[in-house]
Design an enzyme around this catalytic site. Structure first.
Site, PDB file in Angstrom:
ATOM      1  N   TYR A 263      18.663  -9.858  13.615  1.00  0.00           N
ATOM      2  CA  TYR A 263      17.982  -8.613  13.960  1.00  0.00           C
ATOM      3  C   TYR A 263      16.883  -8.309  12.945  1.00  0.00           C
ATOM      4  CZ  TYR A 263      17.328  -3.887  15.695  1.00  0.00           C
ATOM      5  OH  TYR A 263      16.785  -2.744  16.224  1.00  0.00           O
TER       6      TYR A 263
ATOM      7  N   SER B  33      12.504  -1.239  14.355  1.00  0.00           N
ATOM      8  CA  SER B  33      13.529  -0.352  13.807  1.00  0.00           C
ATOM      9  C   SER B  33      13.381  -0.294  12.295  1.00  0.00           C
ATOM     10  CB  SER B  33      14.939  -0.838  14.170  1.00  0.00           C
ATOM     11  OG  SER B  33      15.363  -1.860  13.297  1.00  0.00           O
TER      12      SER B  33
END
Length: 174
Positions: A156, A143
């Site tokens: 994350y 991402s």
């Protein structure tokens, strides 16, 4: 790879989101699919949608953090489809919280899914993709948080930065 007709793609995280959209789009180009996810209901819904494009679709409920399950799925994919040309390591989870609030167990969980799932998928499918004897691809989904960090997203961020670094090394090697 300029066309997908007659190719076989394996996709993790195929029960929803990017994985589901990818499966349906690839099937519209005649790509056969081996789909996996932990969500059995969502996986079945994706399979029904993809099968409407007259391609072979197989599903396997697995947790990508389970190395043996991923290797078994890779072998099953080749057994069921005769080959595999693409693996999309797409499955992922999110985790919010400050570094101080985030437990070691939470960090281990997100790394097991987001990073180790990508590593297992890559290593399990790579020999099969090479054996197919035609151009293939390994697509490791990360991402934007693999490019820059955000507060309360340390787990994350950690996992997506690691996926990016792993994939850049793989690209150079291949």
């Amino acid at each position: 790879m300029k066309y997908f007709n007659g190719k076989v793609a394996a996709i993790t995280g195929a029960a929803s989101g990017i994985g589901r959209a990818l499966a349906i789009e690839l099937s519209s180009y005649g790509c056969h699919l081996a789909l996996s996810d932990v969500d059995e209901t969502g996986l079945a819904e994706t399979a029904v949608s993809a099968q409407s494009n007259n391609v072979k679709v197989t599903t396997t409920v697995i947790n990508v953090a389970d190395r043996q399950a991923v290797y078994d799925w890779a072998d099953k994919t080749v057994k069921d489809h005769g080959k595999v040309n693409l693996i999309f390591n797409n499955a992922g989870v999110a985790l919010g919280g400050t570094v101080e609030q985030t437990s070691y167990e939470d960090y281990e969980w997100i790394m097991n899914v987001n990073l180790w799932g990508v590593i297992y998928g890559t290593k399990a499918f790579l020999p099969h993709i090479k054996h197919a004897g035609e151009p293939g691809h390994i697509v490791n989904v990360s991402s934007i948080f693999g490019l820059f960090s955000q507060p309360t997203q340390s787990g994350y961020n950690l996992s997506t930065f690691a996926v990016r670094g792993f994939t850049e090394s793989l690209r150079q090697e291949l």
